[in-house]
Design a protein around this motif. Structure first.
Motif, PDB file in Angstrom:
ATOM      1  N   PHE A   1       0.821  -1.214   0.000  1.00 37.57           N
ATOM      2  CA  PHE A   1       0.000   0.000   0.000  1.00 37.57           C
ATOM      3  C   PHE A   1       0.852   1.260   0.000  1.00 37.57           C
ATOM      4  CE2 PHE A   1      -3.028  -3.123   1.889  1.00 37.57           C
ATOM      5  CZ  PHE A   1      -3.880  -3.158   0.798  1.00 37.57           C
ATOM      6  N   ARG A   2       1.923   1.209  -0.771  1.00 37.11           N
ATOM      7  CA  ARG A   2       2.772   2.372  -1.029  1.00 37.11           C
ATOM      8  C   ARG A   2       3.140   2.353  -2.510  1.00 37.11           C
ATOM      9  NH1 ARG A   2       5.144   4.361   3.856  1.00 37.11           N
ATOM     10  NH2 ARG A   2       4.785   2.968   5.636  1.00 37.11           N
ATOM     11  N   GLY A   3       3.100   3.502  -3.153  1.00 37.62           N
ATOM     12  CA  GLY A   3       3.463   3.566  -4.560  1.00 37.62           C
ATOM     13  C   GLY A   3       3.357   4.984  -5.090  1.00 37.62           C
ATOM     14  N   HIS A   4       4.108   5.257  -6.162  1.00 42.67           N
ATOM     15  CA  HIS A   4       4.041   6.584  -6.771  1.00 42.67           C
ATOM     16  C   HIS A   4       3.715   6.467  -8.252  1.00 42.67           C
ATOM     17  CE1 HIS A   4       8.258   5.603  -7.867  1.00 42.67           C
ATOM     18  NE2 HIS A   4       8.063   6.425  -8.886  1.00 42.67           N
ATOM     19  N   GLN A   5       3.219   7.552  -8.808  1.00 45.90           N
ATOM     20  CA  GLN A   5       2.852   7.634 -10.217  1.00 45.90           C
ATOM     21  C   GLN A   5       2.987   9.080 -10.660  1.00 45.90           C
ATOM     22  OE1 GLN A   5      -1.654   7.831 -10.920  1.00 45.90           O
ATOM     23  NE2 GLN A   5      -1.559   6.596  -9.015  1.00 45.90           N
ATOM     24  N   TYR A   6       2.745   9.325 -11.968  1.00 48.01           N
ATOM     25  CA  TYR A   6       2.836  10.665 -12.534  1.00 48.01           C
ATOM     26  C   TYR A   6       1.542  11.002 -13.269  1.00 48.01           C
ATOM     27  CZ  TYR A   6       7.808   9.861 -11.717  1.00 48.01           C
ATOM     28  OH  TYR A   6       9.002   9.564 -11.136  1.00 48.01           O
ATOM     29  N   THR A   7       1.141  12.262 -13.231  1.00 51.56           N
ATOM     30  CA  THR A   7      -0.021  12.668 -14.011  1.00 51.56           C
ATOM     31  C   THR A   7       0.297  12.571 -15.501  1.00 51.56           C
ATOM     32  OG1 THR A   7       0.666  14.989 -13.872  1.00 51.56           O
ATOM     33  CG2 THR A   7      -0.939  14.203 -12.250  1.00 51.56           C
ATOM     34  N   ASN A   8      -0.740  12.309 -16.293  1.00 51.19           N
ATOM     35  CA  ASN A   8      -0.537  12.216 -17.738  1.00 51.19           C
ATOM     36  C   ASN A   8      -0.553  13.612 -18.368  1.00 51.19           C
ATOM     37  OD1 ASN A   8      -3.234  12.988 -17.922  1.00 51.19           O
ATOM     38  ND2 ASN A   8      -3.970  10.943 -18.447  1.00 51.19           N
ATOM     39  N   ALA A   9      -0.584  13.671 -19.687  1.00 54.38           N
ATOM     40  CA  ALA A   9      -0.523  14.951 -20.390  1.00 54.38           C
ATOM     41  C   ALA A   9      -1.716  15.840 -20.081  1.00 54.38           C
ATOM     42  CB  ALA A   9      -0.422  14.710 -21.889  1.00 54.38           C
ATOM     43  N   GLN A  10      -2.813  15.242 -19.641  1.00 57.08           N
ATOM     44  CA  GLN A  10      -4.002  16.020 -19.292  1.00 57.08           C
ATOM     45  C   GLN A  10      -4.060  16.360 -17.807  1.00 57.08           C
ATOM     46  OE1 GLN A  10      -4.322  13.062 -21.353  1.00 57.08           O
ATOM     47  NE2 GLN A  10      -3.963  14.573 -22.971  1.00 57.08           N
ATOM     48  N   GLY A  11      -3.008  16.010 -17.076  1.00 56.83           N
ATOM     49  CA  GLY A  11      -2.975  16.297 -15.641  1.00 56.83           C
ATOM     50  C   GLY A  11      -3.750  15.316 -14.789  1.00 56.83           C
ATOM     51  N   ALA A  12      -4.134  14.178 -15.368  1.00 59.53           N
ATOM     52  CA  ALA A  12      -4.972  13.214 -14.658  1.00 59.53           C
ATOM     53  C   ALA A  12      -4.140  12.138 -13.964  1.00 59.53           C
ATOM     54  CB  ALA A  12      -5.947  12.555 -15.630  1.00 59.53           C
ATOM     55  N   TYR A  13      -4.702  11.600 -12.899  1.00 63.33           N
ATOM     56  CA  TYR A  13      -4.100  10.460 -12.200  1.00 63.33           C
ATOM     57  C   TYR A  13      -5.208   9.478 -11.847  1.00 63.33           C
ATOM     58  CZ  TYR A  13      -6.125  11.971  -7.767  1.00 63.33           C
ATOM     59  OH  TYR A  13      -7.010  12.306  -6.778  1.00 63.33           O
ATOM     60  N   LYS A  14      -4.825   8.236 -11.555  1.00 66.17           N
ATOM     61  CA  LYS A  14      -5.780   7.228 -11.111  1.00 66.17           C
ATOM     62  C   LYS A  14      -5.060   6.241 -10.206  1.00 66.17           C
ATOM     63  CE  LYS A  14      -9.108   3.745 -12.748  1.00 66.17           C
ATOM     64  NZ  LYS A  14      -9.709   3.096 -13.947  1.00 66.17           N
ATOM     65  N   LEU A  15      -5.621   6.022  -9.041  1.00 70.69           N
ATOM     66  CA  LEU A  15      -5.062   5.093  -8.060  1.00 70.69           C
ATOM     67  C   LEU A  15      -6.077   3.998  -7.775  1.00 70.69           C
ATOM     68  CD1 LEU A  15      -2.893   4.365  -5.846  1.00 70.69           C
ATOM     69  CD2 LEU A  15      -4.274   5.747  -4.281  1.00 70.69           C
ATOM     70  N   THR A  16      -5.656   2.753  -7.883  1.00 71.13           N
ATOM     71  CA  THR A  16      -6.498   1.616  -7.519  1.00 71.13           C
ATOM     72  C   THR A  16      -5.940   1.012  -6.247  1.00 71.13           C
ATOM     73  OG1 THR A  16      -7.010   1.179  -9.846  1.00 71.13           O
ATOM     74  CG2 THR A  16      -7.427  -0.595  -8.272  1.00 71.13           C
ATOM     75  N   THR A  17      -6.738   0.973  -5.198  1.00 73.30           N
ATOM     76  CA  THR A  17      -6.261   0.508  -3.895  1.00 73.30           C
ATOM     77  C   THR A  17      -7.445  -0.081  -3.119  1.00 73.30           C
ATOM     78  OG1 THR A  17      -5.095   1.208  -1.884  1.00 73.30           O
ATOM     79  CG2 THR A  17      -6.511   2.848  -2.918  1.00 73.30           C
ATOM     80  N   ILE A  18      -7.424  -0.004  -1.804  1.00 67.94           N
ATOM     81  CA  ILE A  18      -8.540  -0.451  -0.979  1.00 67.94           C
ATOM     82  C   ILE A  18      -8.911   0.671  -0.011  1.00 67.94           C
ATOM     83  CG2 ILE A  18      -7.844  -2.881  -1.088  1.00 67.94           C
ATOM     84  CD1 ILE A  18      -7.005  -2.440   1.977  1.00 67.94           C
ATOM     85  N   VAL A  19     -10.069   0.561   0.576  1.00 69.50           N
ATOM     86  CA  VAL A  19     -10.467   1.496   1.623  1.00 69.50           C
ATOM     87  C   VAL A  19      -9.601   1.215   2.850  1.00 69.50           C
ATOM     88  CG1 VAL A  19     -12.329   2.227   3.148  1.00 69.50           C
ATOM     89  CG2 VAL A  19     -12.826   1.633   0.753  1.00 69.50           C
ATOM     90  N   PRO A  20      -8.854   2.206   3.345  1.00 70.28           N
ATOM     91  CA  PRO A  20      -7.970   1.958   4.486  1.00 70.28           C
ATOM     92  C   PRO A  20      -8.759   1.720   5.769  1.00 70.28           C
ATOM     93  CG  PRO A  20      -8.039   4.293   3.987  1.00 70.28           C
ATOM     94  CD  PRO A  20      -8.790   3.603   2.882  1.00 70.28           C
ATOM     95  N   GLY A  21      -8.166   0.937   6.673  1.00 71.92           N
ATOM     96  CA  GLY A  21      -8.794   0.670   7.951  1.00 71.92           C
ATOM     97  C   GLY A  21      -8.560   1.783   8.953  1.00 71.92           C
TER      98      GLY A  21
END
Length: 278
Positions: free
Chosen positions: A128-148
């Motif tokens: 449950f740790r990770g990094h990413q970059y926004t695309n050319a449109q400034g968008a991001y998407k994270l797939t994870t779980i609801v934290p406890g």
């Protein structure tokens, strides 16, 4: 990404305590709200012609006590990935990163970390740790779980957000309707996500606004490539660097902390999230 005293922090100085920040948020002018009392997304405010307010800085900066084994601990060197897997209720978080004039910002680094479904953080590995970059449109998407949940805190996600050659925003996002939102001293209503239930999963949206002024260019940016050999260095834009790789820039040597493809603006001295001076 452990330097938080940056231009991104200007609206919230270090001298302000978390409790005072919360009080200030609650007595501030009413926020534009969506149905259900959740702050409107930044993209919904672009037609109003107003300058956007930066996303609030929020950081649990207290040093852990001796017997504290859980908590929101940031770890550098997270893997580059947008899917964080593990048992729990599926959660998809998506949105955009904007500047204050509501222009989308590309190539913004977002580093996420959170508790698992039992409220525990992985302080040994990178679950449950990770990094990413926004695309050319400034968008991001994270797939994870609801934290406890865990003692003292409401349900939340952690993130650091950094545009190329800019300061770091360290903040958290929250879930509407959580009973502990009213008792968590760090909670800030401006950081509520919009969340809906889809089958057995949750979908959330949140737009980050960085303290960056300016408007989108009216013409296509030049396509000429930057110098491939910076003066006195071996770092090159367009090169794929793996974690542990070394490069020089100017008269200094650096070690890559997180695998990435180098690009203009991400020169080693400018991005401590990616490069460590050696």
């Amino acid at each position: 990404m452990d330097t938080d005293n940056t231009d991104q922090d200007e609206p919230v100085r270090r001298g302000i305590t978390r409790k005072n920040l919360l009080k200030a948020a609650l007595v501030a002018a009413p926020l534009p709200l969506l149905i259900g009392g959740v702050p409107a997304l930044a993209r919904a405010q672009r037609d109003q012609g107003h300058t956007l307010e930066p996303t609030p800085f929020c950081h649990d900066g207290d040093e852990p006590t001796i017997d504290q084994t859980e908590g929101p601990y940031f770890k550098p060197n997270s893997p580059e990935r947008s899917v964080l897997t593990g048992p729990g209720t599926l959660l998809t978080v998506s949105g955009y990163v904007f500047g204050r004039q509501c222009q989308p910002l590309a190539n913004v680094l977002l580093d996420f970390w959170q508790a698992d479904t039992n409220g525990n953080y992985d302080n040994v590995g990178y679950t449950f740790r990770g990094h990413q970059y926004t695309n050319a449109q400034g968008a991001y998407k994270l797939t994870t779980i609801v934290p406890g949940l865990y003692p003292g805190r409401t349900r939340h996600l952690h993130m650091k957000v950094q545009a190329p050659n800019r300061g770091i925003l360290t903040t958290q996002t929250y879930f509407p309707g959580e009973p502990r939102n009213n008792t968590d001293t760090i909670f800030d209503p401006r950081l509520l996500m919009t969340v809906r239930t889809v089958g057995n999963a949750k979908e959330a949206s949140f737009d980050f606004v960085l303290n960056i002024n300016g408007v989108p260019p009216t013409t296509t940016p030049p396509t000429s490539q930057p110098p491939t050999d910076p003066p006195g260095g071996t770092w090159r834009a367009g090169t794929n660097y793996a974690a542990g790789a070394t490069a020089s820039y100017g008269s200094q040597n650096y070690r890559c902390l997180q695998g990435h493809t180098a690009q203009p603006g991400w020169e080693p001295p400018n991005v401590p999230a990616l490069w460590q001076r050696i």
